[in-house]
Design a protein around this motif. Structure first.
Motif, short mmCIF file in Angstrom:
data_model
loop_
_atom_site.label_atom_id
_atom_site.label_comp_id
_atom_site.label_asym_id
_atom_site.label_seq_id
_atom_site.Cartn_x
_atom_site.Cartn_y
_atom_site.Cartn_z
N ALA B 32 7.07 14.47 -9.51
CA ALA B 32 7.75 14.02 -10.72
C ALA B 32 7.85 15.16 -11.72
N GLY B 33 8.94 15.16 -12.46
CA GLY B 33 9.10 16.11 -13.56
C GLY B 33 9.93 15.44 -14.63
N GLY B 34 9.30 15.08 -15.74
CA GLY B 34 10.02 14.35 -16.78
C GLY B 34 10.50 13.01 -16.24
N ASP B 35 11.78 12.72 -16.48
CA ASP B 35 12.33 11.43 -16.04
C ASP B 35 12.73 11.44 -14.57
N ASP B 36 12.77 12.62 -13.97
CA ASP B 36 13.25 12.72 -12.59
C ASP B 36 12.09 12.75 -11.60
N ALA B 37 12.28 12.06 -10.50
CA ALA B 37 11.23 12.03 -9.48
C ALA B 37 11.88 12.11 -8.11
N VAL B 38 11.20 12.80 -7.21
CA VAL B 38 11.67 12.91 -5.83
C VAL B 38 10.64 12.26 -4.93
N VAL B 39 11.07 11.24 -4.20
CA VAL B 39 10.17 10.54 -3.28
C VAL B 39 10.10 11.33 -1.98
N VAL B 40 8.88 11.65 -1.53
CA VAL B 40 8.77 12.36 -0.25
C VAL B 40 8.17 11.46 0.83
N GLU B 41 7.57 10.34 0.40
CA GLU B 41 7.04 9.42 1.40
C GLU B 41 7.00 7.99 0.86
N VAL B 42 7.37 7.06 1.71
CA VAL B 42 7.25 5.64 1.38
C VAL B 42 6.05 5.10 2.15
N VAL B 43 5.06 4.55 1.44
CA VAL B 43 3.84 4.05 2.08
C VAL B 43 3.90 2.52 2.06
N ALA B 44 4.15 1.94 3.22
CA ALA B 44 4.24 0.48 3.30
C ALA B 44 2.85 -0.14 3.15
N SER B 45 2.81 -1.30 2.53
CA SER B 45 1.54 -2.03 2.39
C SER B 45 1.73 -3.46 2.83
N ASP B 46 0.65 -4.08 3.30
CA ASP B 46 0.68 -5.53 3.42
C ASP B 46 0.80 -6.11 2.02
N ASN B 47 1.46 -7.25 1.90
CA ASN B 47 1.43 -7.99 0.64
C ASN B 47 0.21 -8.90 0.70
N VAL B 48 -0.88 -8.50 0.02
CA VAL B 48 -2.12 -9.28 0.16
C VAL B 48 -2.06 -10.59 -0.62
N ALA B 49 -0.98 -10.79 -1.41
CA ALA B 49 -0.78 -12.10 -2.05
C ALA B 49 -0.18 -13.10 -1.04
N HIS B 50 0.39 -12.59 0.07
CA HIS B 50 0.98 -13.44 1.12
C HIS B 50 1.82 -14.56 0.51
N LYS B 53 6.76 -15.42 -3.63
CA LYS B 53 7.03 -15.29 -5.07
C LYS B 53 6.13 -14.29 -5.77
N LEU B 54 5.12 -13.79 -5.08
CA LEU B 54 4.18 -12.84 -5.67
C LEU B 54 3.93 -11.71 -4.68
N TYR B 55 3.61 -10.54 -5.23
CA TYR B 55 3.17 -9.47 -4.33
C TYR B 55 1.95 -8.80 -4.93
N GLU B 56 1.13 -8.24 -4.05
CA GLU B 56 0.04 -7.38 -4.48
C GLU B 56 -0.18 -6.34 -3.40
N VAL B 57 -0.15 -5.07 -3.80
CA VAL B 57 -0.38 -3.98 -2.85
C VAL B 57 -1.85 -4.02 -2.41
N ASP B 58 -2.06 -3.84 -1.10
CA ASP B 58 -3.42 -3.86 -0.54
C ASP B 58 -4.27 -2.80 -1.25
N PRO B 59 -5.41 -3.21 -1.85
CA PRO B 59 -6.25 -2.23 -2.56
C PRO B 59 -6.71 -1.07 -1.65
N LYS B 60 -6.84 -1.32 -0.36
CA LYS B 60 -7.24 -0.23 0.56
C LYS B 60 -6.12 0.80 0.68
N VAL B 61 -4.88 0.32 0.69
CA VAL B 61 -3.72 1.24 0.74
C VAL B 61 -3.67 2.04 -0.57
N MET B 62 -3.96 1.37 -1.68
CA MET B 62 -3.99 2.06 -2.98
C MET B 62 -4.96 3.23 -2.93
#
Lengths: 93, 135
Positions: B32-50, B53-62
């Motif tokens: 990231a630099g200022g308002d611009d950001a370049v994504v180099v990797e997308v890290v998929a997570s389980d939705n631990v809220a299952h 209508k809700l999502y929560e990123v797996d704390p282990k993935v975090m």
């Protein structure tokens, strides 16, 4: 016990800008309570008014989430590494 | 502006489709630099809220992703999640629970065909859309 605390980016401005701190305490509750006293601006992001762990904060000792180690009673040992991270959640509900 | 390769945009969409009927989610790693950001990797997570209508990123993935970011000199830029039956715009819950004002919040709507991907900055109650450049 003295442990190393890793501070998430979002809390750094209110905690002097440091990325890590050495903290003292026998339990996670001790450590978070002490941080709340030293850095009052982050207290409400660490603990609820009733003193319980904030719903949107994840706390880890080494590789383990403290919710599975006894919550605020989770023991802290010398040379443990404690990491604070925001819970990332939302939804349309 | 949020920039990313088309393959990473596709990975976000695939993660969200795989999570159906629940919401899908994951983290964005990059620079990231200022308002611009370049994504180099997308890290998929389980939705631990299952939940649809809700999502929560797996704390282990975090934990794993933040450590990797530190080790590799990258930043956790933000989060993506899907809305399965509504538009790609942050809900009041998304805004209230947005964890970091420096983050980029990507919404993937599976309601429409083709899938809609939009990105937002959320500072306090203020939501501002930013452009997404995929190449």
């Amino acid at each position: 016990m003295s442990a190393l605390l890793r501070i998430p980016t979002v809390l750094r401005p209110a905690m002097g800008g440091a990325t890590t701190l050495h903290v003292e305490g026998d339990t996670i509750g001790d450590v978070l309570g002490q941080l709340g006293k030293e850095y009052p601006a982050v207290k409400t992001q660490l603990l609820n008014d009733d003193g319980s762990l904030h719903r949107f904060l994840n706390v880890y000792i080494n590789d383990d989430d403290v919710r599975y180690l006894g919550g605020l009673d989770a023991p802290v040992k010398s040379d443990d590494e404690i990491t604070l991270l925001p819970a990332v959640a939302g939804g349309v509900a | 502006m949020l920039s990313l390769e088309t393959s990473l945009r596709d990975k976000m969409i695939a993660t969200c489709i795989r999570a159906l009927p629940d919401e899908g989610c994951g983290l964005l790693l990059g620079r990231a630099g200022g308002d611009d950001a370049v994504v180099v990797e997308v890290v998929a997570s389980d939705n631990v809220a299952h939940s649809a209508k809700l999502y929560e990123v797996d704390p282990k993935v975090m934990l794993r992703t933040f450590r990797r970011a530190d080790d590799e000199g990258l930043e956790v830029l933000g989060v993506f999640h899907s809305h399965t039956h509504s538009e790609a715009f942050p809900s009041p819950t998304d805004v209230r629970q947005a964890p970091d004002p420096a983050w980029h919040y990507v919404l993937v709507s599976l309601r429409d065909v083709p899938t809609v991907v939009r990105s937002f900055r959320i500072v306090g109650d203020e939501v501002r859309e930013e452009s997404v450049s995929s190449h």
